[in-house]
Design an enzyme around this catalytic site. Structure first.
Site, short mmCIF file in Angstrom:
data_model
loop_
_atom_site.label_atom_id
_atom_site.label_comp_id
_atom_site.label_asym_id
_atom_site.label_seq_id
_atom_site.Cartn_x
_atom_site.Cartn_y
_atom_site.Cartn_z
N ASP A 286 35.68 41.12 41.88
CA ASP A 286 35.26 39.79 41.63
C ASP A 286 36.34 39.12 40.64
OD1 ASP A 286 32.91 40.22 43.38
OD2 ASP A 286 31.77 40.49 41.66
N ASP B 233 27.90 46.30 41.70
CA ASP B 233 28.36 45.17 40.30
C ASP B 233 27.65 45.94 39.22
OD1 ASP B 233 29.33 43.20 42.04
OD2 ASP B 233 27.27 42.40 42.34
#
Length: 159
Positions: A129, A113
């Site tokens: 995402d 991330d």
């Protein structure tokens, strides 16, 4: 087929961005693009959304495989009519995003991330995402706008 192209684009964008983050941001941890507002921050997420189910990689991999399989089934089974195209596009977004994070789990045993919106103190996330969330929102809106969808489609076994 446009849906395969969308899936491949989502996977490419996600994986290439993560490659760049690992190569350039991991060594420095974070790069403030707009200080205290938006940073690129390297994070290894061993869980799912919001770090739920942390360190449950086998479970997350199996659930993601099942989830992708079900979505591919619907992508194939739903007739390619004008009314269903936005539904199929949304499924392609979700499949592409799920596959991007799945590849991380398989290769790295965690998901990379890096999009860090500090101004709203939100979870750090990635392009996969974004594809999953946007695809899900589009799917819900499309299903509400196509009230006859479930009545008009038979979701029996693949023929």
């Amino acid at each position: 087929m446009i849906y395969i192209a969308i899936i491949l684009f989502a996977i490419f964008l996600d994986q290439y961005s993560k490659y760049l983050i690992i190569a350039h941001i991991k060594p420095i941890d974070t790069l403030p693009l707009i200080p205290n507002v938006f940073h690129l921050t390297y994070v290894e997420n061993t869980g799912a959304a919001f770090s739920l189910l942390t360190n449950k990689q086998i479970f997350l991999i199996l659930m993601t495989l099942v989830f992708i399989g079900v979505l591919i089934y619907f992508l194939i089974k739903i007739p390619d009519t004008k009314e269903n195209r936005i539904i199929k596009v949304s499924l392609a977004f979700i499949i592409g995003g799920a596959a991007g994070n799945l590849l991380d789990r398989l290769r790295l045993n965690f998901v990379v991330d890096f999009l860090d919106f500090r101004v709203i103190k939100f979870a750090i996330f990635n392009f996969a995402d974004i594809f999953v969330v946007c695809g899900s929102i589009i799917l819900v809106i499309a299903l509400f706008n196509n009230k006859n969808f479930l009545e008009n489609n038979n979701f029996g076994p693949l023929e």
